[in-house]
Design an enzyme around this catalytic site. Structure first.
Site, PDB file in Angstrom:
ATOM      1  N   CYS A 169      -4.124   0.547  -2.447  1.00 24.30           N
ATOM      2  CA  CYS A 169      -3.773  -0.538  -1.437  1.00 24.30           C
ATOM      3  C   CYS A 169      -2.993  -1.520  -1.999  1.00 24.30           C
ATOM      4  O   CYS A 169      -2.504  -1.320  -3.296  1.00 24.30           O
ATOM      5  CB  CYS A 169      -5.326  -1.359  -1.515  1.00 24.30           C
ATOM      6  SG  CYS A 169      -6.751  -0.766  -0.602  1.00 24.30           S
ATOM      7  N   GLU A 218      -3.103  -4.524  -2.881  1.00 26.05           N
ATOM      8  CA  GLU A 218      -3.539  -5.200  -4.073  1.00 26.05           C
ATOM      9  C   GLU A 218      -3.581  -4.596  -5.463  1.00 26.05           C
ATOM     10  O   GLU A 218      -3.228  -5.241  -6.503  1.00 26.05           O
ATOM     11  CB  GLU A 218      -4.826  -5.776  -3.818  1.00 26.05           C
ATOM     12  CG  GLU A 218      -5.170  -6.648  -2.504  1.00 26.05           C
ATOM     13  CD  GLU A 218      -5.471  -5.885  -1.311  1.00 26.05           C
ATOM     14  OE1 GLU A 218      -5.028  -4.744  -1.300  1.00 26.05           O
ATOM     15  OE2 GLU A 218      -6.226  -6.037  -0.226  1.00 26.05           O
ATOM     16  N   CYS A 220     -10.856  -3.664  -3.660  1.00 26.47           N
ATOM     17  CA  CYS A 220      -9.783  -4.212  -4.197  1.00 26.47           C
ATOM     18  C   CYS A 220     -10.382  -5.802  -4.678  1.00 26.47           C
ATOM     19  O   CYS A 220      -9.801  -6.284  -5.471  1.00 26.47           O
ATOM     20  CB  CYS A 220      -8.639  -4.492  -3.413  1.00 26.47           C
ATOM     21  SG  CYS A 220      -7.552  -3.203  -3.178  1.00 26.47           S
ATOM     22  N   CYS A 265     -10.284  -5.161   0.916  1.00 24.47           N
ATOM     23  CA  CYS A 265     -11.545  -4.130   0.881  1.00 24.47           C
ATOM     24  C   CYS A 265     -12.157  -4.429  -0.482  1.00 24.47           C
ATOM     25  O   CYS A 265     -11.844  -4.992  -1.434  1.00 24.47           O
ATOM     26  CB  CYS A 265     -10.857  -2.656   0.795  1.00 24.47           C
ATOM     27  SG  CYS A 265     -10.393  -2.136  -0.808  1.00 24.47           S
ATOM     28  N   ASN A 298       0.732  -1.181  -0.164  1.00 27.94           N
ATOM     29  CA  ASN A 298       0.021   0.221   0.106  1.00 27.94           C
ATOM     30  C   ASN A 298       0.901   1.243   0.088  1.00 27.94           C
ATOM     31  O   ASN A 298       1.895   1.239   0.601  1.00 27.94           O
ATOM     32  CB  ASN A 298      -0.941  -0.081   1.291  1.00 27.94           C
ATOM     33  CG  ASN A 298      -0.315  -0.222   2.430  1.00 27.94           C
ATOM     34  OD1 ASN A 298       0.697  -0.747   2.782  1.00 27.94           O
ATOM     35  ND2 ASN A 298      -1.004   0.407   3.436  1.00 27.94           N
ATOM     36  N   ILE A 299       0.398   2.389  -0.524  1.00 27.69           N
ATOM     37  CA  ILE A 299       1.206   3.482  -0.699  1.00 27.69           C
ATOM     38  C   ILE A 299       0.155   4.667  -0.320  1.00 27.69           C
ATOM     39  O   ILE A 299      -0.878   4.751  -0.968  1.00 27.69           O
ATOM     40  CB  ILE A 299       1.567   3.751  -2.145  1.00 27.69           C
ATOM     41  CG1 ILE A 299       2.634   2.332  -2.481  1.00 27.69           C
ATOM     42  CG2 ILE A 299       2.064   5.118  -2.505  1.00 27.69           C
ATOM     43  CD1 ILE A 299       3.215   2.550  -3.968  1.00 27.69           C
ATOM     44  N   GLU A 300       0.342   5.243   0.666  1.00 26.86           N
ATOM     45  CA  GLU A 300      -0.344   6.588   0.921  1.00 26.86           C
ATOM     46  C   GLU A 300       0.175   7.941   0.813  1.00 26.86           C
ATOM     47  O   GLU A 300       1.351   7.942   0.384  1.00 26.86           O
ATOM     48  CB  GLU A 300      -0.515   6.299   2.541  1.00 26.86           C
ATOM     49  CG  GLU A 300      -0.998   4.962   2.986  1.00 26.86           C
ATOM     50  CD  GLU A 300      -1.303   4.817   4.511  1.00 26.86           C
ATOM     51  OE1 GLU A 300      -0.752   5.745   5.293  1.00 26.86           O
ATOM     52  OE2 GLU A 300      -1.945   3.853   5.095  1.00 26.86           O
TER      53      GLU A 300
HETATM   54  N1  THU Z   1      -5.326  -1.387   2.610  1.00 20.87           N
HETATM   55  C1  THU Z   1      -4.801  -2.279   1.866  1.00 20.87           C
HETATM   56  O1  THU Z   1      -3.526  -1.920   1.271  1.00 20.87           O
HETATM   57  N2  THU Z   1      -5.605  -3.308   1.220  1.00 20.87           N
HETATM   58  C2  THU Z   1      -6.572  -3.588   1.752  1.00 20.87           C
HETATM   59  O2  THU Z   1      -7.482  -4.359   1.181  1.00 20.87           O
HETATM   60  C3  THU Z   1      -7.324  -2.772   2.821  1.00 20.87           C
HETATM   61  C4  THU Z   1      -6.537  -1.376   3.079  1.00 20.87           C
HETATM   62  C5  THU Z   1      -4.441  -0.274   2.944  1.00 20.87           C
HETATM   63  C6  THU Z   1      -4.949   1.143   2.718  1.00 20.87           C
HETATM   64  C7  THU Z   1      -4.227   1.985   3.693  1.00 20.87           C
HETATM   65  O3  THU Z   1      -3.164   2.197   3.192  1.00 20.87           O
HETATM   66  C8  THU Z   1      -4.222   0.946   4.794  1.00 20.87           C
HETATM   67  O4  THU Z   1      -4.592  -0.065   4.619  1.00 20.87           O
HETATM   68  C9  THU Z   1      -5.289   1.543   6.065  1.00 20.87           C
HETATM   69  O5  THU Z   1      -6.530   1.492   5.425  1.00 20.87           O
END
Ligand code: THU
Length: 130
Positions: free
Chosen positions: A52, A54, A88, A85, A41-43
């Site tokens: 996310c 995925e 995804c 989620c 994941n990259i914020e």
């Molecule tokens: N996140 C994912 O990478 N995949 C998921 O299926 C659920 C959430 C990440 C997004 C965000 O960076 C962090 O988890 C918190 O929601």
């Protein structure tokens, strides 16, 4: 066979850029011909712009030439058994069939194996759009 895909997802989680949620996630996809594509994941400071693990893995999958997806592994170090989620699930279902195996992992390995189709029943299908 699932062990190495778990390890690929766990290694990808090590690359997570999650300074805001502090919730690193890793994902790995394996095609039936054995190619593995991983992602984290990259914020982004503008929160809705992040994405996310995925989704990153799917980007690598597309850029790597795609193929039939057989297995997917997902891991989050702060959750004993993460499930992808909703967005995804839909993204994975764009490229993987309902029988693709989804390995839900914790820090030690695969905790549960589910069918992608069981996680996204009645998902939106784009066939008519093509
Ligand atoms: N996140 C994912 O990478 N995949 C998921 O299926 C659920 C959430 C990440 C997004 C965000 O960076 C962090 O988890 C918190 O929601």
């Amino acid at each position: 066979m699932s062990r190495d895909l778990f390890e690929a997802a766990r290694a990808a989680m090590g690359h997570a850029y999650a300074p805001y949620s502090k919730f690193p996630v890793g994902a790995a996809i394996r095609t039936e011909d054995g190619k593995v594509f991983a992602g984290c994941n990259i914020e982004i400071a503008s929160y809705p712009e992040g994405w996310c693990a995925e989704t990153t893995a799917l980007s690598h999958y597309v850029m790597g030439g795609g193929g039939r997806i057989g297995e997917i592994a997902v891991i989050a170090e702060r959750m004993p058994r993460i499930t992808p989620c909703g967005g995804c699930r839909q993204r994975l279902a764009e490229f993987a069939g309902p029988d693709a195996k989804l390995y839900l992992c914790d820090a030690t390995g695969v905790v549960e194996t589910v069918r992608l189709g069981d996680l996204l029943p009645h998902g939106f299908r784009g066939d008519i759009l093509k």
